[in-house]
Scaffold this active site. Structure first.
Site, mmCIF file in Angstrom:
data_model
loop_
_atom_site.group_PDB
_atom_site.id
_atom_site.type_symbol
_atom_site.label_atom_id
_atom_site.label_comp_id
_atom_site.label_asym_id
_atom_site.label_seq_id
_atom_site.Cartn_x
_atom_site.Cartn_y
_atom_site.Cartn_z
ATOM 1 N N HIS A 543 5.089 0.100 1.642
ATOM 2 C CA HIS A 543 4.291 -0.854 2.411
ATOM 3 C C HIS A 543 3.596 -1.844 1.487
ATOM 4 C CE1 HIS A 543 4.329 2.555 5.617
ATOM 5 N NE2 HIS A 543 5.408 1.806 5.674
HETATM 6 C C1 LIG Z 1 12.464 3.014 3.156
HETATM 7 C C2 LIG Z 1 11.483 2.190 3.967
HETATM 8 C C3 LIG Z 1 11.000 2.696 5.166
HETATM 9 C C4 LIG Z 1 10.096 1.942 5.926
HETATM 10 N N1 LIG Z 1 9.713 2.412 7.161
HETATM 11 C C5 LIG Z 1 8.943 1.630 7.960
HETATM 12 C C6 LIG Z 1 8.657 2.025 9.312
HETATM 13 O O1 LIG Z 1 9.131 3.068 9.795
HETATM 14 N N2 LIG Z 1 7.864 1.214 10.057
HETATM 15 C C7 LIG Z 1 7.314 0.070 9.558
HETATM 16 O O2 LIG Z 1 6.553 -0.586 10.268
HETATM 17 N N3 LIG Z 1 7.584 -0.341 8.277
HETATM 18 C C8 LIG Z 1 8.406 0.395 7.489
HETATM 19 N N4 LIG Z 1 8.721 -0.043 6.223
HETATM 20 C C9 LIG Z 1 8.088 -1.290 5.704
HETATM 21 C C10 LIG Z 1 8.710 -2.584 6.242
HETATM 22 O O3 LIG Z 1 10.107 -2.525 6.203
HETATM 23 C C11 LIG Z 1 8.202 -3.813 5.471
HETATM 24 O O4 LIG Z 1 6.800 -3.803 5.467
HETATM 25 C C12 LIG Z 1 8.659 -5.114 6.125
HETATM 26 O O5 LIG Z 1 10.045 -5.204 6.143
HETATM 27 C C13 LIG Z 1 8.087 -6.318 5.372
HETATM 28 O O6 LIG Z 1 8.496 -7.480 6.036
HETATM 29 P P1 LIG Z 1 8.583 -8.881 5.277
HETATM 30 O O7 LIG Z 1 9.057 -9.881 6.277
HETATM 31 O O8 LIG Z 1 7.292 -9.121 4.599
HETATM 32 O O9 LIG Z 1 9.669 -8.683 4.125
HETATM 33 P P2 LIG Z 1 11.195 -8.273 4.214
HETATM 34 O O10 LIG Z 1 11.510 -7.605 5.502
HETATM 35 O O11 LIG Z 1 11.487 -7.518 2.968
HETATM 36 O O12 LIG Z 1 11.966 -9.660 4.195
HETATM 37 C C14 LIG Z 1 12.047 -10.498 3.063
HETATM 38 C C15 LIG Z 1 13.384 -11.224 3.106
HETATM 39 O O13 LIG Z 1 13.369 -12.293 2.174
HETATM 40 C C16 LIG Z 1 14.601 -12.313 1.462
HETATM 41 N N5 LIG Z 1 14.364 -12.953 0.166
HETATM 42 C C17 LIG Z 1 13.530 -12.530 -0.813
HETATM 43 N N6 LIG Z 1 13.603 -13.363 -1.881
HETATM 44 C C18 LIG Z 1 14.490 -14.351 -1.543
HETATM 45 C C19 LIG Z 1 14.996 -15.490 -2.223
HETATM 46 N N7 LIG Z 1 14.600 -15.802 -3.471
HETATM 47 N N8 LIG Z 1 15.894 -16.276 -1.585
HETATM 48 C C20 LIG Z 1 16.298 -15.987 -0.316
HETATM 49 N N9 LIG Z 1 15.867 -14.901 0.367
HETATM 50 C C21 LIG Z 1 14.966 -14.094 -0.234
HETATM 51 C C22 LIG Z 1 14.970 -10.843 1.353
HETATM 52 O O14 LIG Z 1 16.320 -10.659 1.047
HETATM 53 C C23 LIG Z 1 14.573 -10.331 2.728
HETATM 54 O O15 LIG Z 1 15.607 -10.503 3.660
HETATM 55 C C24 LIG Z 1 9.636 0.677 5.449
HETATM 56 C C25 LIG Z 1 10.138 0.176 4.253
HETATM 57 C C26 LIG Z 1 11.068 0.916 3.513
HETATM 58 C C27 LIG Z 1 11.608 0.356 2.222
#
Ligand SMILES: Cc1cc2nc3c(=O)[nH]c(=O)nc-3n(C[C@H](O)[C@H](O)[C@H](O)COP(=O)(O)OP(=O)(O)OC[C@H]3O[C@@H](n4cnc5c(N)ncnc54)[C@H](O)[C@@H]3O)c2cc1C
Length: 641
Positions: A543
């Site tokens: 997280h």
């Molecule tokens: C194993 C695991 C289990 C989890 N279980 C849960 C759960 O049960 N419930 C829950 O609420 N949360 C859970 N989480 C946490 C949750 O997945 C994250 O908090 C959430 O995905 C964050 O969202 P975000 O949009 O900030 O980032 P992300 O979902 O990581 O999205 C970021 C995106 O940006 C892209 N990106 C990054 N850099 C670049 C670049 N330079 N150029 C182009 N694209 C780029 C990435 O490829 C990705 O697609 C879990 C996480 C993990 C790893």
């Protein structure tokens, strides 16, 4: 890669399942993946928006460029493209969301595959010591982002967390301000289980129980009740308690925001989704500090740029977004100068990085049932999307508890449970045990993961080099605040109490007293022993948050303002988990979606009124210079004419 098809539709479907369980399981898991990917109702090929190239993109006049098609980016791009007058480009570094990620039992199977950025921390002195102080931080690199490799648990955290965010000067972020956005996003299909006034029924994000759960998950809830904890809605008035959690799942398929938001918006003419394209920097005019577009590298290595007329939105996640800002010259000046990067704006980008932290406690139960991924189970899932493959075993049970250090009734411990997951079958035969052996399975091993969800320790990240493909240097500083370890040890003790209840004793629950590797010295179960366990066998959790912290202009630790605009730079917002001033005491997706919904409305409010003003300007021939936030300086009376 293979091409999955639905009627005449095809998309490049990345295969990852066969390799996700080690060499002995490759054959059967490969077959499972083939069968799952061949099902049109799971592959959903006709609704995949991702394209490797977009005709005329470089000369196209995009209003908004959104970076990262993860949890947040998928929401933002689909909300912005609701306005047919705006052209939106969403750029993602990874491929389309693979079909097999749709199966809930394969919740985290993509971790460690080519769909994972596979970040690793720099060696720590007090965490992950069993692996030389290096912790693994999986993050998804695909459409759906980390949403394609997570547990689907839907939790919102304590209302007081958001009131605290607002207290730091973040106007508009009190619980009463953010609740409407949780509700807007949600389509709750188990309203009978929750307090209705806190939940939505009209949003895209489907929230409900999994269609299946193993009986032990109910027994764990009963154990909690024996200890005096309530059960019921953990996302309503009272967060403390134990329950079968609600999940982001629909029709037995994972509910990523790419499936629930983006695929529905994908058919719009004004939305392009570019995949396999790594954003390397934001283009910022050094004289005006105005962002004009982004630079990215495509799969074939060709570098391209694309322009954004209105704003660039960073939704690259807690590692990706700060990395892109740093590469663009926005960050701590001393770090940037060290690498020879010209400083556009001196801001604490990458600081305040933090994460929940956990430990694992193992116990045995009397259960001689077999491995749950059998051919029969597979057939049931393929036919009806139900059965063990439509769920995550006992991981769907969770508890929010108060350690003796908790204050104001805000839970500081969340407990996850792991076991009964229908993954990694060797043969698929009905009599296969969880370890892949055929025969008498004996006792079953399961684990509980108490987690410190209000950590005080803060770390940081910085660039390793100016090469955008190099992972940043990550320093989490786990347990640098001593209290973090003390809370976690309290959590371990609460979990042990759970196993001693009548309910779990009915399952023959027995704590695994074999000392953890490297912790053979101190007496088992002493505080000294658990200290050793948490430092050596740290659960680094997933997280990550806070690396582009939200705070008002006077806050020297802030990167974005309460409107999510990067301080001192024009036309860049950050919308993802990196803006959390501190991570809420829960799983993070529901919160990221709330931030993305709220951020999308902020963008709409800014630019719809600006568009109106522009139209008025042109109509009345009185266009003037735009101010810092691009609101035309035109008088109200003109707009009202
Ligand atoms: C194993 C695991 C289990 C989890 N279980 C849960 C759960 O049960 N419930 C829950 O609420 N949360 C859970 N989480 C946490 C949750 O997945 C994250 O908090 C959430 O995905 C964050 O969202 P975000 O949009 O900030 O980032 P992300 O979902 O990581 O999205 C970021 C995106 O940006 C892209 N990106 C990054 N850099 C670049 C670049 N330079 N150029 C182009 N694209 C780029 C990435 O490829 C990705 O697609 C879990 C996480 C993990 C790893």
């Amino acid at each position: 890669m293979s091409a999955a098809s639905c009627n005449n539709c095809t998309f490049q479907d990345t295969q990852f399942l066969a390799g996700s369980c080690g060499a002995t399981f490759t054959l059967f898991m490969g077959l499972v993946e083939y069968l799952v990917s061949s099902k049109d109702d799971i592959a959903d090929a006709c609704n995949r928006p991702g394209r490797e190239s977009v005709k005329g993109m470089e000369t196209a006049e995009y209003d908004f460029v959104v970076v990262g098609a993860g949890i947040a980016g998928s929401v933002v791009a689909s909300r912005l493209s609701e306005n047919p007058d705006w052209k939106v480009l969403l750029i993602e570094a990874g491929p389309e969301e693979p079909t097999a990620t749709s199966v809930p039992a394969f919740a985290v199977s993509a971790v460690g595959s080519e769909l994972d950025w596979k970040y690793q921390t720099q060696p720590e002195g007090m965490a992950c010591l069993v692996t030389g102080g290096i912790c693994n931080w999986p993050r998804g690199k695909m459409v759906s982002g980390t949403g394609g490799m997570q547990g689907m648990m839907y939790t919102r955290g304590n209302p007081k967390v958001y009131n605290e965010w607002a207290k730091f000067g973040n106007d508009g972020w009190r619980y009463e301000d953010v609740l409407p956005y949780f509700i807007k996003a949600e389509k709750n299909k188990n309203l009978e289980l929750v307090e209705e006034r806190y939940h939505g029924t009209e949003g895209p994000l489907v929230v409900q129980h999994f269609p299946y759960r193993p009986p032990l998950s109910e027994a764990i809830v009963e154990a909690g009740k024996e200890l005096g904890y309530r059960t019921g809605d953990l996302n309503g008035a009272n967060q403390t308690g134990i329950a079968i959690a609600q999940m982001m799942v629909d029709n037995g398929l994972r509910g990523s925001t790419s499936r629930m938001y983006l695929r529905k918006a994908g058919a719009r003419d004004n939305l392009d989704v570019l995949i396999n394209s790594h954003v390397t920097q934001i283009l910022i005019d050094k004289k005006t500090n105005l962002a004009t577009g982004v630079e990215f590298i495509q799969k074939d290595g060709v570098k391209k740029i694309v322009r954004a007329k209105k704003e660039v939105i960073l939704s690259g996640g807690a590692i990706g977004s700060p990395q892109i800002l740093l590469l663009s010259g926005v960050g701590p000046s001393e770090d940037l100068e060290e690498l020879g990067i010209e400083v556009v704006q001196d801001l604490p980008v990458g600081r305040n990085l933090h994460n929940h932290v956990s430990a694992s406690v193992g116990f045995y139960i009397n259960d001689t049932s077999y491995e749950t991924l059998t051919t029969k189970v597979l057939q049931e899932y393929l036919d009806t999307h139900t059965g063990p493959l439509s769920a995550t075993g006992i991981t769907q049970t969770t508890a929010f508890l108060l350690s003796k250090y908790a204050s104001d009734g805000v839970p500081d411990i969340q407990v996850f449970f792991d076991g009964f997951m229908a993954t990694c079958s060797r043969t698929g035969l009905a009599e296969e045990c969880t370890n892949g052996e055929i025969g008498d399975c004996g006792r079953r091993y399961i684990t509980a993961r108490p987690t410190n969800i209000l950590p005080k320790s803060r770390g940081y990240l910085k660039l390793r080099s100016t090469n955008p493909k190099d992972h940043p240097l990550i320093f989490p500083n786990y347990f640098s605040a001593m209290r973090d370890g003390e809370v976690l040890i309290e959590g371990i003790k609460l979990v042990i109490q759970l196993t001693e209840t009548e309910s779990l004793q009915g399952w023959g629950a027995e704590l695994d007293k074999k000392p953890a590797e490297g912790c053979e010295g101190p007496p088992f179960g002493s505080d000294e022993y658990w200290q050793c366990v948490i430092h050596r066998h740290t659960g680094p959790e997933n997280h990550q948050a806070g690396s582009c912290k939200m705070g008002p202009a006077g806050d020297p630790t802030a990167v974005v303002d309460p409107q999510l605009r990067v301080h001192g730079v024009r036309n860049i917002r950050v919308i993802d988990a990196s803006i959390f001033p501190y991570v809420p005491n829960c799983n993070t997706i529901a919160v990221v979606v709330m931030v993305a919904e709220k951020g999308s409305d902020m963008l709409k409010n800014t630019w719809q009124s600006s568009d109106k003003a522009d139209n008025a300007c042109h109509k009345f021939g009185i266009c003037q210079q735009c101010d810092m936030n691009s609101k035309p300086t035109v008088s109200r009376s003109v707009l009202q004419q």
